[in-house]
Design an enzyme around this catalytic site. Structure first.
Site, PDB file in Angstrom:
ATOM      1  N   ASP A 389      10.321   0.988  -7.494  1.00 28.05           N
ATOM      2  CA  ASP A 389      10.354   0.414  -6.155  1.00 28.05           C
ATOM      3  C   ASP A 389      11.202  -0.871  -6.149  1.00 28.05           C
ATOM      4  O   ASP A 389      10.957  -1.791  -6.934  1.00 28.05           O
ATOM      5  CB  ASP A 389       8.921   0.105  -5.710  1.00 28.05           C
ATOM      6  CG  ASP A 389       8.832  -0.264  -4.238  1.00 28.05           C
ATOM      7  OD1 ASP A 389       9.099   0.613  -3.409  1.00 28.05           O
ATOM      8  OD2 ASP A 389       8.496  -1.422  -3.945  1.00 28.05           O
ATOM      9  N   GLU A 418      14.905   3.070  -6.494  1.00 29.42           N
ATOM     10  CA  GLU A 418      14.782   3.066  -5.037  1.00 29.42           C
ATOM     11  C   GLU A 418      15.449   1.779  -4.556  1.00 29.42           C
ATOM     12  O   GLU A 418      14.795   0.769  -4.320  1.00 29.42           O
ATOM     13  CB  GLU A 418      13.309   3.125  -4.629  1.00 29.42           C
ATOM     14  CG  GLU A 418      13.083   3.225  -3.121  1.00 29.42           C
ATOM     15  CD  GLU A 418      12.755   1.869  -2.467  1.00 29.42           C
ATOM     16  OE1 GLU A 418      12.795   1.800  -1.233  1.00 29.42           O
ATOM     17  OE2 GLU A 418      12.467   0.908  -3.195  1.00 29.42           O
TER      18      GLU A 418
END
Length: 692
Positions: A389, A418
């Site tokens: 993330d 990401e």
């Protein structure tokens, strides 16, 4: 240092050769370089490929060929190899003076100019001495051939044409190519190639929240799911052809500043909070949310997934809720404000009061080791894939260190970045070691945007592997909000055929499209903040599901090697800007897929598609008689309808999005004579050198 012969512009060379290029087992890896010299003597180049340490086979030497085509630059040489095992490979380009090519060029020109044997006496003797050198190098079976050429070149009783004819025989050329005479050998710089397993560059991802799989109680209220209830959805996901299931964080969720439904700051006692607000009195990144189950339950889930042909990808979100154990035990791992409080995450105008970002500069040794231990813990629990993330908000050198440490012991572990950020950061993270990355595909909708995007990802294949997600819990693009069901089919077709990596977030197959408000890309009643059970079986029974189309797309991807690689994307001309056409070719098997997509989800679009014959292996080519003329027809199979069409160079296409959003055509295979060999050797290849 400048060598005797020039070797420039070696490609691929990532970060000036300081970072390995990326390749995939079983797929072509092309190399090019500019080689040059003074004067008019011929120059040649060899690609020297070395296998990973410990791998059998030593090295291979591959003769590089000049750039093809009428406008090709003869100073630019190309070759390829097909790596067959994972690991760190190396290659270099060597340049060398080619006395054989120089001699052949000279005698051909002089003979064509009408010179006789007396005028060419020196040339004939030079040739004889050249083949004497060749006789010492060639294999045993070719030695008699070399001696015959030498004898005939020196036989003054023969006419000139007969004296030089044996030197031009194909078997002589084959022998010289196999063991060439090299003068003035100039060795190039070694470059590294990290070759990874196929799943590093080819895969279909499905994201879902295990906590939303509990269904409803008798009063219609959502029930918190568990790993056991999530297991029940695995056969459906596997049946659609996905190979990777991605789980958002499964750790305990903080209660301090917990978010309510639709990201409100006023949660009720029943609100479950955001999974990305990690940590509570129940533990941190090492722990599992109690309502999902135990470590043993998770192990059973991973095993069940494996039995269904699915890998489990876990979210690695390096951030903490205010009540994460780290916040009290290690305040130095955060940014402390002048008033003594810890700074929460912000991305103006967005605020994340329930999340504390980590600060990697205060105690790098301690924090680095803690994260490494956590990743290794989850690897020991069966996780081999991590979706990271927001990695672009953490130091890049940290990721380089972490991924390198993991790959020292577990080289097959995959890290997906990401990172929706600027290209230098995207590519920088890929250079740092990330296996895959999110991309800006979600926002590319026009023909011009998609062609530019596709060309970029094809040329960037040596370092950057984009995973084309059609949606995420954070991204509901406007095209899906307003484009109707056909737009969902269009976006799935584009993502799954433009890249070997693609993914979707659950609910996409149910056409979920309502935003929290106009102009927002956030979902109404976002699953990030509440339980959202879905009745997939009922939707399928009512014909309200995209699952059949998704299943077909994944089947075609698995059946066609052309759709399993990145660098082979080639766009073709269309007369209508609402029609996008592109092809993909696997030069090893000869498999060719041609795609035409209607980008308009509401109207019929028609036009002419012009085929670039060379790109799909049908163009006339010197030395081959197995290609088509411009006006000849050939059969193509339309996979969505199973119809066979007769196509030529110019083809009329009509696509009604209410019935069919795309043609996905299987073209005739590339002729066998023009395919790459099934080994890590390519081009005109010399013998392996087991000495390395």
């Amino acid at each position: 240092m400048i060598g005797r012969l020039g070797i420039d512009n070696v490609s691929p060379s990532i970060a000036e050769g300081t970072v390995p290029a990326k390749a995939v087992v079983g797929q072509v890896f092309p190399v090019s370089a500019t080689v040059w010299r003074e004067g008019h003597d011929a120059i040649s180049a060899t690609l020297v490929v070395r296998r990973p340490a410990g791998a059998e086979g030593g090295r291979a030497k591959i003769t590089m060929t000049p750039e093809a085509g009428e406008r090709g630059n003869p100073d630019i040489r190309h070759a390829f190899f097909v790596p067959d095992v994972p690991g760190l490979w190396t290659f270099r380009v060597d340049a060398w003076s080619d006395p054989a090519a120089t001699w052949f060029n000279a005698i051909t020109k002089k003979f064509d100019a009408g010179q006789d044997a007396e005028m060419m006496a020196n040339d004939l003797e030079v040739g004889a001495r050249l083949f004497e050198r060749a006789a010492d190098k060639v294999s045993r079976r070719h030695k008699p051939l070399m001696k015959e050429v030498i004898a005939v070149l020196r036989d003054e009783s023969l006419p000139l044409a007969e004296r030089i004819a044996p030197a031009h025989r194909p078997e002589v050329e084959e022998a010289l190519n196999h063991r060439p005479i090299r003068d003035l050998l100039t060795r190039g710089v070694e470059h590294q190639v990290l070759v990874e397993p196929l799943e590093s560059g080819f895969g279909s991802w499905y994201e879902f929240f295990p906590r939303s799989t509990g269904g409803w109680d008798d009063e219609g209220r959502p029930v918190h799911g568990t790993f056991a209830s999530a297991e029940k959805d695995l056969p459906r996901i596997a049946a659609m052809g996905f190979d990777t299931i991605y789980l958002p964080p499964i750790h305990p969720i903080g209660k301090i500043n917990r978010k309510g439904r639709n990201n409100t700051l006023t949660p009720t006692k029943d609100d479950v909070g955001s999974p990305w607000a990690i940590g509570s009195v129940d533990g941190g990144h090492e722990a599992i949310h109690p309502e999902l189950g135990t470590v043993k339950d998770f192990a059973h889930f991973v095993t069940t997934a494996k039995n269904n042909g699915l890998r489990v990808a876990l979210d690695l979100a390096l951030q903490c809720a205010p009540d994460h154990p780290w916040a009290s035990a290690h305040p130095e791992w955060f940014t402390v404000l002048p008033d003594g409080t810890i700074a929460y995450a912000e991305n103006p105008p967005k605020k994340y009061q329930d999340i504390y970002p980590l600060n990697f500069d205060n105690d790098p040794e301690g924090l680095y080791q803690e994260v490494l231990d956590i990743v290794r813990l989850w690897i020991s629990r069966g996780v081999r894939v991590f979706r990271v993330d927001n990695p672009h908000t953490k130091p890049t050198n940290f990721w380089h260190w972490l991924i390198h440490e993991i790959h020292r012991t577990d080289p097959d572990v995959i890290f997906l970045a990401e990172a929706f950020t600027r290209p230098p950061r995207l590519y920088g993270l890929a250079k740092a070691g990330f296996t895959q990355s999110y991309s800006y595909f979600t926002w590319k909708t026009s023909k011009e945007e998609l062609e530019e995007f596709g060309s970029d990802i094809a040329t960037g294949a040596d370092v950057f592997r984009p995973n084309l997600f059609v949606n995420t819990p954070d991204i509901l693009h406007e095209s899906l909000q307003t484009g109707g069901r056909a737009m969902f089919a269009i976006r799935a077709a584009l993502a799954s055929t433009m890249s070997p990596l693609w993914g979707m977030y659950s609910g996409f197959e149910l056409f979920e499209h309502l935003p929290v408000h106009e102009g927002s890309e956030e979902y109404l009643d976002s699953e990030k903040y509440e339980l959202r059970p879905r009745d997939y079986a009922r939707a399928a029974a009512n014909g309200d599901s995209l699952e059949p189309w998704i299943t077909a797309l994944n089947k075609w991807r698995n059946d066609n090697p052309a759709l399993q690689q990145q660098r082979n994307l080639h766009f073709h001309q269309t007369s209508n800007d609402k029609l996008l056409a592109y092809s993909r070719v696997d030069t090893i098997t000869g498999n060719v897929i041609f795609v035409v997509v209607n980008l308009d989800s509401t109207h019929v679009q028609e036009g002419t598609v012009s085929i670039d014959f060379e790109a799909v292996g049908l163009a006339p080519r010197a030395g081959f008689d197995d290609t088509l003329g411009v006006n000849e027809h050939y059969e193509v199979l339309d996979l969505p309808t199973n119809q066979i069409f007769a196509w030529s160079k110019e083809n009329y296409v009509r696509l009604d999005p209410h019935f069919q959003v795309a043609h996905i055509l299987r073209f005739p295979d590339v002729p066998k004579s023009r395919r790459a060999p099934l080994s890590f050797r390519g081009g005109k290849t010399e013998e392996y050198d087991p000495r390395g």
